[in-house]
Design a protein around this motif. Structure first.
Motif, short mmCIF file in Angstrom:
data_model
loop_
_atom_site.label_atom_id
_atom_site.label_comp_id
_atom_site.label_asym_id
_atom_site.label_seq_id
_atom_site.Cartn_x
_atom_site.Cartn_y
_atom_site.Cartn_z
N GLU A 3 0.88 -1.15 0.01
CA GLU A 3 -0.16 -0.12 0.06
C GLU A 3 0.76 1.29 -0.19
N PHE A 4 2.14 1.19 0.41
CA PHE A 4 2.89 2.32 0.49
C PHE A 4 4.15 2.51 -0.64
N LYS A 5 4.24 1.26 -1.35
CA LYS A 5 5.29 1.26 -2.28
C LYS A 5 5.18 2.20 -3.46
N LEU A 6 6.21 2.62 -3.79
CA LEU A 6 6.03 3.55 -5.32
C LEU A 6 6.18 2.50 -6.40
N ASP A 7 5.70 2.95 -7.56
CA ASP A 7 5.86 2.34 -8.78
C ASP A 7 7.19 2.01 -9.10
N GLU A 8 7.56 0.69 -9.58
CA GLU A 8 8.70 0.08 -9.54
C GLU A 8 9.37 1.08 -10.63
N THR A 9 8.92 1.77 -11.62
CA THR A 9 9.69 2.65 -12.69
C THR A 9 10.27 3.84 -11.89
N ILE A 10 9.60 4.18 -10.92
CA ILE A 10 9.90 5.55 -10.24
C ILE A 10 11.05 5.18 -9.24
N SER A 11 10.80 3.84 -8.51
CA SER A 11 11.88 3.39 -7.67
C SER A 11 13.15 3.24 -8.80
N LYS A 12 13.03 2.56 -9.66
CA LYS A 12 14.28 2.34 -10.64
C LYS A 12 15.04 3.67 -10.96
N LYS A 56 17.26 14.60 -13.00
CA LYS A 56 17.48 14.37 -14.52
C LYS A 56 16.72 12.82 -15.05
N ILE A 57 17.17 12.06 -14.07
CA ILE A 57 16.52 10.62 -14.87
C ILE A 57 15.07 10.67 -14.36
N GLY A 58 14.43 11.02 -13.32
CA GLY A 58 13.44 10.96 -12.66
C GLY A 58 12.36 11.81 -13.68
N GLN A 59 12.81 12.90 -14.20
CA GLN A 59 11.91 13.83 -15.15
C GLN A 59 11.22 12.94 -16.12
N ASN A 60 11.91 12.07 -16.52
CA ASN A 60 11.43 11.09 -17.76
C ASN A 60 10.44 9.94 -17.01
N HIS A 61 10.36 10.10 -15.83
CA HIS A 61 9.14 9.18 -15.26
C HIS A 61 8.06 9.87 -14.47
N ASN A 62 8.00 11.17 -14.43
CA ASN A 62 7.02 12.07 -14.03
C ASN A 62 7.31 12.25 -12.58
N VAL A 63 8.80 12.14 -12.11
CA VAL A 63 9.16 12.63 -10.89
C VAL A 63 9.77 14.31 -11.05
N PHE A 79 11.78 16.25 -4.10
CA PHE A 79 11.30 15.40 -5.20
C PHE A 79 9.68 15.31 -5.01
N THR A 80 8.95 15.30 -6.14
CA THR A 80 7.55 15.11 -5.91
C THR A 80 6.96 13.82 -6.88
N VAL A 81 6.31 12.93 -6.23
CA VAL A 81 5.95 11.85 -6.86
C VAL A 81 4.38 12.02 -6.85
N SER A 82 3.74 11.79 -7.98
CA SER A 82 2.38 11.85 -7.75
C SER A 82 1.63 10.56 -8.45
N GLU A 83 1.06 9.92 -7.72
CA GLU A 83 0.27 8.81 -7.81
C GLU A 83 -1.27 8.69 -7.12
N GLU A 201 10.05 -0.74 1.39
CA GLU A 201 10.55 -1.61 0.48
C GLU A 201 12.13 -1.41 0.41
N ASP A 202 12.78 -2.64 0.27
CA ASP A 202 14.09 -2.59 0.17
C ASP A 202 14.52 -2.53 -1.39
N LEU A 203 15.11 -1.50 -1.99
CA LEU A 203 15.31 -1.37 -3.42
C LEU A 203 16.64 -1.66 -3.67
N SER A 204 17.33 -2.65 -2.89
CA SER A 204 18.87 -2.94 -3.15
C SER A 204 18.73 -3.93 -4.40
N TYR A 205 17.86 -4.54 -4.76
CA TYR A 205 17.90 -5.38 -5.86
C TYR A 205 18.10 -4.70 -7.12
#
Length: 254
Positions: A3-12, A56-63, A79-83, A201-205
């Motif tokens: 319920e609290f995780k961000l979209d994986e593309t944003i995390s990446k 810079k990378i986040g702008q391509n994913h609506n961050v 940073f602002t993430v809209s979901e 979430e552990d994003l280390s992977y």
């Protein structure tokens, strides 16, 4: 914790930006070490490089991001993430894990600390969550990126928050003291009531999956530096306990 995780593309995007920014920081340290008689002050620039590449990378994913200021000269990126028709604030911080009980520290929490006050954003959402968190015998110290940030914390200055946020996340990355590699990246939410960073979430992977690979040659310019030489940690005034979702504790067999 879905319920609290961000979209994986944003995390990446955040992980890739963190790694690319760290690589650029290492390149600058190498360049300045070769061209200057003394260049240790460039250790302060790591946070700027990482925030820059996440933006810079986040702008391509609506961050989205804003340059904000606390105190007279300290600038940082929000940073602002809209979901789900909501806005979430995200900041990225280097962290250091200290293996000790946090009970006494929580009693000394500095209410003027800017991260403590931002943690108020999460109070209602965490209170209403059905998720139970298990407190770990660890303390997380968050790096201060700039001498003016140190001053802002000491003087109790607050960050500017110019829009309403439903959640406040801190993405923490940890750099191994010996190898100087980024060894973990985690998505957390600070909890004002417990003074803990709740692991979402552990994003280390995503480090292994990233195209931005850090090598021993990259870290050579800072290999002989001790942690205390590279940065100043916040210590008592900017530290949190650490807790993990209960199901994760059960799955690990602890």
């Amino acid at each position: 914790m879905d319920e609290f995780k961000l979209d994986e593309t944003i995390s990446k995007a955040i992980v890739d930006g963190t790694l690319k920014g760290y690589l650029q920081y290492l390149e600058e340290r190498k360049s300045k070490k070769e061209s200057m008689s003394v260049s240790g002050a460039y250790a302060w620039t790591k946070g700027n490089h990482i925030d820059d590449q996440v933006s810079k990378i986040g702008q391509n994913h609506n961050v989205q991001f804003k340059i904000e200021k606390a105190g007279y000269t300290w600038e940082y990126l929000q940073f602002t993430v809209s979901e789900n028709a909501e806005n979430y604030m995200v900041i990225v911080k280097n962290s250091r894990r200290v293996k000790k009980s946090f009970d006494d520290q929580k009693k000394k929490a500095n209410e003027d600390n800017y991260l403590v006050n931002l943690a108020d954003i999460n109070t209602d959402v965490l209170k209403n969550s059905k998720q139970n968190f298990v407190v770990q015998p660890e303390q997380i110290q968050l790096e201060l990126n700039d001498p003016e940030e140190v001053r802002a914390v000491i003087e109790g200055k607050q960050l500017n928050v110019t829009q309403k946020y439903s959640r406040f996340y801190i993405v923490t990355y940890e750099i191994d003291d010996e190898t100087k590699f980024v060894e973990s990246i985690q998505l957390t939410m600070p909890n004002r009531q417990t003074m803990n960073l709740e692991l979402i979430e552990d994003l280390s992977y995503l480090i292994q999956e990233s195209e931005y690979e850090i090598t021993t040659e990259d870290v050579e310019p800072i290999m002989n530096e001790k942690v205390s030489d590279q940065t100043i940690f916040s210590g008592d005034s900017n530290a949190f306990g650490y807790s993990i979702p209960e199901e994760e504790k059960e799955e690990s067999g602890n």
